[in-house]
Design a protein around this motif. Structure first.
Motif, PDB file in Angstrom:
ATOM      1  N   GLY A 102       0.964  -1.217   0.007  1.00  0.00           N
ATOM      2  CA  GLY A 102      -0.152   0.022  -0.066  1.00  0.00           C
ATOM      3  C   GLY A 102       0.854   1.078  -0.058  1.00  0.00           C
ATOM      4  N   ALA A 103       2.316   1.201  -0.160  1.00  0.00           N
ATOM      5  CA  ALA A 103       3.092   2.157  -0.050  1.00  0.00           C
ATOM      6  C   ALA A 103       2.830   3.437  -1.261  1.00  0.00           C
ATOM      7  CB  ALA A 103       4.450   1.757  -0.343  1.00  0.00           C
ATOM      8  N   ARG A 133      -0.536   5.225  -0.401  1.00  0.00           N
ATOM      9  CA  ARG A 133      -0.151   6.216   0.912  1.00  0.00           C
ATOM     10  C   ARG A 133       0.494   7.241   0.488  1.00  0.00           C
ATOM     11  NH1 ARG A 133       0.353   1.413   3.697  1.00  0.00           N
ATOM     12  NH2 ARG A 133       2.619   1.294   3.490  1.00  0.00           N
ATOM     13  N   ALA A 185      -1.656   9.421  -1.547  1.00  0.00           N
ATOM     14  CA  ALA A 185      -2.273  10.394  -0.579  1.00  0.00           C
ATOM     15  C   ALA A 185      -1.820  11.504   0.001  1.00  0.00           C
ATOM     16  CB  ALA A 185      -3.266   9.448   0.276  1.00  0.00           C
ATOM     17  N   ARG A 186      -0.502  11.103   0.333  1.00  0.00           N
ATOM     18  CA  ARG A 186       0.230  12.254   1.021  1.00  0.00           C
ATOM     19  C   ARG A 186       0.669  13.332  -0.038  1.00  0.00           C
ATOM     20  NH1 ARG A 186       2.362   7.808   4.061  1.00  0.00           N
ATOM     21  NH2 ARG A 186       4.166   7.572   2.676  1.00  0.00           N
ATOM     22  N   GLY A 238       6.167   6.272  -3.146  1.00  0.00           N
ATOM     23  CA  GLY A 238       5.595   4.999  -2.592  1.00  0.00           C
ATOM     24  C   GLY A 238       6.258   3.915  -3.313  1.00  0.00           C
ATOM     25  N   SER A 295       8.057   0.762  -1.658  1.00  0.00           N
ATOM     26  CA  SER A 295       7.648  -0.651  -1.747  1.00  0.00           C
ATOM     27  C   SER A 295       8.896  -1.465  -2.382  1.00  0.00           C
ATOM     28  CB  SER A 295       6.527  -0.574  -2.477  1.00  0.00           C
ATOM     29  OG  SER A 295       6.171  -2.014  -2.792  1.00  0.00           O
TER      30      SER A 295
END
Length: 150
Positions: free
Chosen positions: A69-70, A73, A76-77, A108, A112
């Motif tokens: 999910g990196a 996330r 989103a950030r 991300g 990952s």
């Protein structure tokens, strides 16, 4: 004894285990047949005393690493930061969010891949440590039977 010899043969077929097996020389003129018997006996002894079966350890598949999910996330950030920066600098939070989300997803993804590489490296080191424990016990057994082990 035939069962132990077959197990040793299967073990030798594994490239990881074979690469780790120490070289054993008869120090007191033991015959090839006697060495094969002692090798099988020490295989079983080391397996029983360490709880490690090198054929199983060497044949174990690498761990399956699922999605972390990196990327999500990170996106989103990045979108949140981009919206703030876009609103402050250009009064366009939508464009800033889109740019930030893209950049965040890329970061991300890098994280990952780094995580997956670290997990694979840890699994390999753990496997190596387990095999080393077994081969030390095996070597001690063979030395006790009068062989030179390197």
């Amino acid at each position: 004894m035939l069962k132990a010899t077959i197990l040793v043969g299967a073990l030798l077929a594994s490239p990881v285990a074979f690469a780790q097996k120490p070289v054993v020389y008869p120090a007191h003129g033991q015959s090839a047949q006697r060495q094969a018997q002692d090798d099988g006996a020490c295989y079983v002894w080391a397996k029983n005393n360490t709880g490690v079966d090198p054929a199983v350890v060497a044949g174990a598949p690498p761990p399956v690493v699922g999605p972390t999910g990196a990327r999500v996330r990170g996106a989103a950030r990045g979108a949140a930061a981009g919206a703030i920066i876009g609103d402050v600098n250009h009064h366009d939070p939508g464009h800033g969010a889109a740019v930030g989300a893209t950049a965040g997803a890329l970061v991300g993804g890098v994280r990952s891949r780094q995580l997956h590489a670290a997990q694979a490296q840890y699994a390999q080191a753990s496997q190596q440590s387990t095999l080393n424990l077994y081969w030390r016990a095996y070597s001690a057994c063979m030395q006790g039977k009068g062989y030179s082990v390197q």
